[in-house]
Design a protein around this motif. Sequence first.
Motif, PDB file in Angstrom:
ATOM      1  N   LEU A 305      -4.409  -7.455   7.479  1.00 34.44           N
ATOM      2  CA  LEU A 305      -3.721  -6.948   6.436  1.00 34.44           C
ATOM      3  C   LEU A 305      -2.509  -6.553   6.776  1.00 34.44           C
ATOM      4  O   LEU A 305      -2.014  -5.916   7.885  1.00 34.44           O
ATOM      5  CB  LEU A 305      -4.676  -5.984   5.579  1.00 34.44           C
ATOM      6  CG  LEU A 305      -5.819  -6.075   5.008  1.00 34.44           C
ATOM      7  CD1 LEU A 305      -6.428  -4.855   4.432  1.00 34.44           C
ATOM      8  CD2 LEU A 305      -5.412  -7.187   3.874  1.00 34.44           C
ATOM      9  N   LEU A 306      -1.420  -6.724   5.741  1.00 36.65           N
ATOM     10  CA  LEU A 306      -0.122  -6.661   6.100  1.00 36.65           C
ATOM     11  C   LEU A 306       0.891  -5.715   5.015  1.00 36.65           C
ATOM     12  O   LEU A 306       1.871  -5.667   4.850  1.00 36.65           O
ATOM     13  CB  LEU A 306       0.535  -7.632   6.346  1.00 36.65           C
ATOM     14  CG  LEU A 306       0.507  -8.591   7.670  1.00 36.65           C
ATOM     15  CD1 LEU A 306       1.144  -9.939   7.727  1.00 36.65           C
ATOM     16  CD2 LEU A 306       0.480  -7.749   9.125  1.00 36.65           C
ATOM     17  N   GLY A 307       0.108  -4.968   4.135  1.00 38.49           N
ATOM     18  CA  GLY A 307       0.685  -4.267   3.157  1.00 38.49           C
ATOM     19  C   GLY A 307       0.368  -4.921   1.898  1.00 38.49           C
ATOM     20  O   GLY A 307      -0.245  -6.068   1.784  1.00 38.49           O
ATOM     21  N   ARG A 308       1.340  -4.512   0.842  1.00 41.38           N
ATOM     22  CA  ARG A 308       0.923  -5.186  -0.452  1.00 41.38           C
ATOM     23  C   ARG A 308       1.964  -6.163  -0.723  1.00 41.38           C
ATOM     24  O   ARG A 308       3.195  -6.277  -0.180  1.00 41.38           O
ATOM     25  CB  ARG A 308       0.999  -3.834  -1.681  1.00 41.38           C
ATOM     26  CG  ARG A 308      -0.236  -2.944  -1.448  1.00 41.38           C
ATOM     27  CD  ARG A 308      -1.298  -3.379  -1.753  1.00 41.38           C
ATOM     28  NE  ARG A 308      -1.612  -3.544  -3.348  1.00 41.38           N
ATOM     29  CZ  ARG A 308      -2.585  -4.223  -3.604  1.00 41.38           C
ATOM     30  NH1 ARG A 308      -3.750  -4.474  -3.036  1.00 41.38           N
ATOM     31  NH2 ARG A 308      -2.620  -4.457  -4.979  1.00 41.38           N
ATOM     32  N   THR A 309       1.646  -7.150  -1.694  1.00 46.69           N
ATOM     33  CA  THR A 309       2.617  -8.021  -2.160  1.00 46.69           C
ATOM     34  C   THR A 309       3.471  -7.359  -3.282  1.00 46.69           C
ATOM     35  O   THR A 309       3.312  -6.263  -3.511  1.00 46.69           O
ATOM     36  CB  THR A 309       1.962  -9.159  -2.612  1.00 46.69           C
ATOM     37  OG1 THR A 309       1.115  -8.848  -3.723  1.00 46.69           O
ATOM     38  CG2 THR A 309       1.153  -9.730  -1.565  1.00 46.69           C
ATOM     39  N   GLU A 310       4.382  -8.003  -4.055  1.00 47.25           N
ATOM     40  CA  GLU A 310       5.182  -7.377  -5.002  1.00 47.25           C
ATOM     41  C   GLU A 310       4.488  -7.520  -6.433  1.00 47.25           C
ATOM     42  O   GLU A 310       5.163  -7.048  -7.623  1.00 47.25           O
ATOM     43  CB  GLU A 310       6.412  -8.585  -5.148  1.00 47.25           C
ATOM     44  CG  GLU A 310       7.178  -8.361  -3.956  1.00 47.25           C
ATOM     45  CD  GLU A 310       8.867  -8.598  -4.219  1.00 47.25           C
ATOM     46  OE1 GLU A 310       9.055  -8.875  -5.186  1.00 47.25           O
ATOM     47  OE2 GLU A 310       9.575  -8.083  -3.376  1.00 47.25           O
ATOM     48  N   LYS A 311       3.184  -7.717  -6.658  1.00 49.87           N
ATOM     49  CA  LYS A 311       2.567  -7.520  -7.670  1.00 49.87           C
ATOM     50  C   LYS A 311       2.105  -6.173  -8.074  1.00 49.87           C
ATOM     51  O   LYS A 311       2.151  -5.751  -9.247  1.00 49.87           O
ATOM     52  CB  LYS A 311       1.227  -8.452  -7.983  1.00 49.87           C
ATOM     53  CG  LYS A 311       1.483  -9.815  -7.828  1.00 49.87           C
ATOM     54  CD  LYS A 311       0.098 -10.713  -8.211  1.00 49.87           C
ATOM     55  CE  LYS A 311       0.612 -12.268  -8.061  1.00 49.87           C
ATOM     56  NZ  LYS A 311       1.559 -12.513  -9.273  1.00 49.87           N
ATOM     57  N   GLY A 312       2.061  -5.480  -7.113  1.00 48.67           N
ATOM     58  CA  GLY A 312       1.543  -3.869  -7.204  1.00 48.67           C
ATOM     59  C   GLY A 312       1.423  -3.246  -5.869  1.00 48.67           C
ATOM     60  O   GLY A 312       1.428  -3.864  -4.779  1.00 48.67           O
ATOM     61  N   ALA A 313       1.079  -2.132  -6.063  1.00 41.32           N
ATOM     62  CA  ALA A 313       1.247  -1.245  -4.713  1.00 41.32           C
ATOM     63  C   ALA A 313      -0.228  -0.250  -4.880  1.00 41.32           C
ATOM     64  O   ALA A 313      -0.418   0.534  -5.711  1.00 41.32           O
ATOM     65  CB  ALA A 313       2.459  -0.470  -4.653  1.00 41.32           C
ATOM     66  N   ARG A 314      -0.875  -0.113  -3.672  1.00 41.53           N
ATOM     67  CA  ARG A 314      -1.718   0.962  -3.289  1.00 41.53           C
ATOM     68  C   ARG A 314      -1.007   2.146  -2.824  1.00 41.53           C
ATOM     69  O   ARG A 314      -0.787   2.144  -1.938  1.00 41.53           O
ATOM     70  CB  ARG A 314      -2.878   0.249  -2.654  1.00 41.53           C
ATOM     71  CG  ARG A 314      -4.169   1.133  -2.590  1.00 41.53           C
ATOM     72  CD  ARG A 314      -5.125   0.758  -3.843  1.00 41.53           C
ATOM     73  NE  ARG A 314      -6.407   1.183  -3.803  1.00 41.53           N
ATOM     74  CZ  ARG A 314      -7.097   1.174  -4.715  1.00 41.53           C
ATOM     75  NH1 ARG A 314      -7.000   0.568  -5.822  1.00 41.53           N
ATOM     76  NH2 ARG A 314      -8.488   1.622  -4.567  1.00 41.53           N
ATOM     77  N   VAL A 315      -1.243   2.962  -3.770  1.00 44.43           N
ATOM     78  CA  VAL A 315      -0.762   4.435  -3.312  1.00 44.43           C
ATOM     79  C   VAL A 315      -1.712   5.407  -3.175  1.00 44.43           C
ATOM     80  O   VAL A 315      -2.312   5.742  -4.159  1.00 44.43           O
ATOM     81  CB  VAL A 315       0.376   4.931  -4.321  1.00 44.43           C
ATOM     82  CG1 VAL A 315       0.873   6.246  -3.964  1.00 44.43           C
ATOM     83  CG2 VAL A 315       1.583   3.928  -4.243  1.00 44.43           C
ATOM     84  N   GLY A 316      -2.014   5.891  -2.211  1.00 44.92           N
ATOM     85  CA  GLY A 316      -3.583   6.512  -1.944  1.00 44.92           C
ATOM     86  C   GLY A 316      -4.374   5.688  -2.422  1.00 44.92           C
ATOM     87  O   GLY A 316      -4.545   4.379  -2.055  1.00 44.92           O
ATOM     88  N   PRO A 317      -5.535   6.075  -3.271  1.00 44.78           N
ATOM     89  CA  PRO A 317      -6.552   5.284  -4.010  1.00 44.78           C
ATOM     90  C   PRO A 317      -6.143   4.956  -5.329  1.00 44.78           C
ATOM     91  O   PRO A 317      -7.023   4.325  -5.912  1.00 44.78           O
ATOM     92  CB  PRO A 317      -7.562   6.482  -3.964  1.00 44.78           C
ATOM     93  CG  PRO A 317      -6.943   7.704  -4.088  1.00 44.78           C
ATOM     94  CD  PRO A 317      -5.519   7.751  -3.395  1.00 44.78           C
ATOM     95  N   MET A 318      -4.934   4.872  -5.583  1.00 46.11           N
ATOM     96  CA  MET A 318      -4.429   4.709  -6.843  1.00 46.11           C
ATOM     97  C   MET A 318      -3.708   2.994  -6.756  1.00 46.11           C
ATOM     98  O   MET A 318      -2.895   3.091  -5.866  1.00 46.11           O
ATOM     99  CB  MET A 318      -3.681   5.624  -7.486  1.00 46.11           C
ATOM    100  CG  MET A 318      -2.855   5.149  -8.534  1.00 46.11           C
ATOM    101  SD  MET A 318      -1.830   6.771  -9.397  1.00 46.11           S
ATOM    102  CE  MET A 318      -0.760   6.619  -8.006  1.00 46.11           C
ATOM    103  N   THR A 319      -3.844   2.307  -7.717  1.00 43.84           N
ATOM    104  CA  THR A 319      -3.042   1.013  -7.709  1.00 43.84           C
ATOM    105  C   THR A 319      -2.018   1.258  -8.916  1.00 43.84           C
ATOM    106  O   THR A 319      -2.300   1.484  -9.948  1.00 43.84           O
ATOM    107  CB  THR A 319      -3.824  -0.183  -8.084  1.00 43.84           C
ATOM    108  OG1 THR A 319      -4.920  -0.316  -7.070  1.00 43.84           O
ATOM    109  CG2 THR A 319      -3.165  -1.484  -8.015  1.00 43.84           C
ATOM    110  N   LEU A 320      -0.794   0.852  -8.581  1.00 38.76           N
ATOM    111  CA  LEU A 320       0.527   0.825  -9.507  1.00 38.76           C
ATOM    112  C   LEU A 320       0.788  -0.438  -9.479  1.00 38.76           C
ATOM    113  O   LEU A 320       0.888  -1.247  -8.590  1.00 38.76           O
ATOM    114  CB  LEU A 320       1.598   1.825  -8.984  1.00 38.76           C
ATOM    115  CG  LEU A 320       1.117   3.243  -8.823  1.00 38.76           C
ATOM    116  CD1 LEU A 320       2.381   3.950  -8.214  1.00 38.76           C
ATOM    117  CD2 LEU A 320       0.565   3.962 -10.048  1.00 38.76           C
ATOM    118  N   TYR A 321       1.240  -1.046 -10.946  1.00 39.92           N
ATOM    119  CA  TYR A 321       1.557  -2.291 -11.145  1.00 39.92           C
ATOM    120  C   TYR A 321       3.025  -2.517 -11.557  1.00 39.92           C
ATOM    121  O   TYR A 321       3.548  -1.514 -12.349  1.00 39.92           O
ATOM    122  CB  TYR A 321       0.717  -3.194 -12.231  1.00 39.92           C
ATOM    123  CG  TYR A 321      -0.700  -3.315 -11.744  1.00 39.92           C
ATOM    124  CD1 TYR A 321      -0.936  -4.436 -10.869  1.00 39.92           C
ATOM    125  CD2 TYR A 321      -1.564  -2.255 -11.934  1.00 39.92           C
ATOM    126  CE1 TYR A 321      -2.410  -4.629 -10.546  1.00 39.92           C
ATOM    127  CE2 TYR A 321      -3.080  -2.799 -11.674  1.00 39.92           C
ATOM    128  CZ  TYR A 321      -3.285  -3.722 -10.649  1.00 39.92           C
ATOM    129  OH  TYR A 321      -4.697  -3.820 -10.416  1.00 39.92           O
TER     130      TYR A 321
END
Length: 426
Positions: A305-321
């Motif tokens: 795994l290499l982090g998030r793509t540009e669709k959204g971000a996992r910040v702590g246990p929360m997903t932001l789009y």
Amino acid sequence: MNSETRKLEEHLQFVRAHSPYFAEAWRDVWPEGAPCPGVAALPVTDHASYWAANSAEDNRLLTAPHEEGIVFKSGGTTGNPKFSFFSNEDWREFCGVFGRGMRHLGLQPGERVANLFYGGQLYASLLFFGRSLEESGVGIHYPLAGFVPPEELINTMIQFQIHTLAGAPTTILHFLPELIRAGRDRIELRRVLFAGESMYPDQIAAIQAVYPDCQVQSVGIAGVDFGEIGWCDESCAPGEHYVFDESVVLEILDEENRPIEEAGVPGAIHVTNFRRRLMPIVRYAVGDKGMWLEPVAGKPRRFQLLGRTEKGARVGPMTLYLEDFQAILSRLAAETGHVGFQLVIDHMEQRDRCVLRIAVAQPDAMPAALADTIREAIYAERHMFPDLVRDNLIHPLDIEWVEPHTLLRNPRTGKLRRLVDRRFDA
């Protein structure tokens, strides 16, 4: 044709015949009555239309009426929630496959595991981990949940001699001071199983500073919307996993959606699950970047795994789009006059931080009250955000007014990087 390929083709034929959404999405490449062209010939699933079709009423995605099973919320916002539908058989398969993967973790017979994942309000992780642990056939499950009062957690761990905690990294770190206060003579933490977000080196160091012999391990990779992806064993370095070949086709695609087969080349992870029947998952972008670590001949194949793509971000246990930030800023465009924005995610003081960089002509002239308005609008859409800030699990949302030329861009293409994840930077 081997058995896995046959199962995949049969599944795709089933989806083509029974899901109105996919029948329409595949019409140009797979006309009705034609043979299956293979998964690589099918288009990558468009997230916006997929979730629009997956509605609570008049659903066009599901392959049958949902008459038995379970429903979870899998992210989204107050105004645009996303739901995942499972039949009983799909839920059993999901937990069964993942539970068999958990057997590789080295759990011992009789090992007592405190489940600190979250449940209720259609949230899946508490139930999913518990059912998967049962399916693994190893360990004793104590479903305490992440909102357990600290004193109850401590008392339960002491009473039952529990030495293994399972939960999101932010939850484990939240309880660590309580474990320290209880004393190592009363609580001995030997294993931490994490999922839902990455565990970063500073977080592992904080645990092992108190419990030097504690093993910190990923439970595996899965999501309620896209299913199981990877399992790991004790040989895996942080971020490394093996593909669940028995149920999943994992593809790593480049920016043009072309498959990457060689090891060491990053791309976006897409998954096809050929056991999930009611709510099909086909060439679905999970939102993570990754790369192969082994040649294509390796089975099961290992990836990083290499982090998030540009669709959204996992910040702590929360997903932001990104689409949700776009919608909020669009509503406030008359006040901001912005010409672009960018999300930057980093990690400091054992917590994730999200910075919203908004490009305007005169950054110094922007009023502080407008930043507060934007922050409150985002908090109102994602109630979990202020809750996590209040519990000191993530940093508050930072808002920066910047000049347009300072937004980071792809050095090769010149395209704006809408999401910049710095947590995996060397």
